[in-house]
Design an enzyme around this catalytic site. Sequence first.
Site, mmCIF file in Angstrom:
data_model
loop_
_atom_site.group_PDB
_atom_site.id
_atom_site.type_symbol
_atom_site.label_atom_id
_atom_site.label_comp_id
_atom_site.label_asym_id
_atom_site.label_seq_id
_atom_site.Cartn_x
_atom_site.Cartn_y
_atom_site.Cartn_z
ATOM 1 C CB ALA A 1 51.459 8.251 -14.524
ATOM 2 C CG HIS B 1 45.250 10.936 -12.423
ATOM 3 N ND1 HIS B 1 44.225 11.703 -12.950
ATOM 4 C CD2 HIS B 1 46.409 11.589 -12.736
ATOM 5 C CE1 HIS B 1 44.732 12.759 -13.541
ATOM 6 N NE2 HIS B 1 46.053 12.725 -13.438
ATOM 7 C CG HIS C 1 44.937 10.495 -17.166
ATOM 8 N ND1 HIS C 1 45.730 10.327 -16.063
ATOM 9 C CD2 HIS C 1 45.580 11.391 -17.957
ATOM 10 C CE1 HIS C 1 46.813 11.074 -16.178
ATOM 11 N NE2 HIS C 1 46.743 11.737 -17.314
ATOM 12 N N GLY D 1 41.836 17.448 -20.842
ATOM 13 C CA GLY D 1 41.339 17.927 -19.565
ATOM 14 C C GLY D 1 41.501 19.425 -19.401
ATOM 15 C CD GLU D 2 36.948 22.754 -18.938
ATOM 16 O OE1 GLU D 2 36.769 23.159 -17.764
ATOM 17 O OE2 GLU D 2 36.099 22.883 -19.836
ATOM 18 C CE LYS D 3 46.481 18.626 -14.329
ATOM 19 N NZ LYS D 3 47.810 19.220 -14.087
ATOM 20 C CG MET E 1 42.641 13.755 -9.243
ATOM 21 S SD MET E 1 41.712 12.280 -9.740
ATOM 22 C CE MET E 1 40.853 11.930 -8.215
#
Length: 286
Positions: free
Chosen positions: A35, A37, A40, A150-152, A187
């Site tokens: 999925a 975005h 990514h 990712g740091e998210k 995101m």
Amino acid sequence: MTRPRIFETIAALRKEVEIARRDGRRIALVPTMGALHDGHLSLVRSAQERADFVMASIFVNPTQFAPNEDFDAYPRDHEADIAKLAELGIDAVFLPTVGEMYPKGFATGVTVGGPARDLESATRPHFFNGVALVVTKLLLAALPDLAIFGEKDYQQLCVIRQFVRDLNMPVEIAGAPTVREGDGLAMSSRNRYLSPQDRHKAALLPVVLRDILKALDDGTHVPEALADGIRRLKEDGFEVDYLELRSAETLAPVDDATAEMRLLAAARLGDTRLIDNMAWSKPRAS
């Protein structure tokens, strides 16, 4: 646009990696659940800047989902994902089945502590052991020099760095900055679950985090700043799982803001759970 090579088995992937390594190429892996975005894709671009052979994995990992979570509903569109990766010129995509990753008779787990304690684990106690297991398998399958996350998902990044270090895995773990929508929302593949009304409300989460950091810069005490943030989110319909300031390195609780910090939050709107985080350093005394 050239379609990347697709590998569905660990054995086939390892043969490709062996060829790349024999050619002296630095190898990078970007693990994803698909999925895809722009968040990514930013990880892929970062990997391409730092390695000569870049691959992404697409695998919705069942061991990190509890029975009441969204494993079956999690968005899957492999062809769209592969097309996006092809546009970036990625070298390979690892697309295993559940049976390839967890064959019949599979009986091994990975247990993590340290930065895995509380925060996400308070409401999802199964989560990080499942993440640690699948990331361990992906790293052993691909044998990369570098893997980018990712740091998210900041707590996840800390957990992965910890167990890779603890287990002496010969791979560099790198973080990449959170990519945000135009209104500031981090995101996430799960953002598509939000209703139009909740999607509008969701943009308040990063606003509150930024306001907390500004309040801390202005000298507001940590408990007061956090309590005000929680109040604002609840007033706008969020169900707050946590909103905390932690050590950026260990995620240990802090009594007072010192050194490098991370402000971490998880909150629900309707059926959608949002997470976010921002870095903060205590201002130096003038």
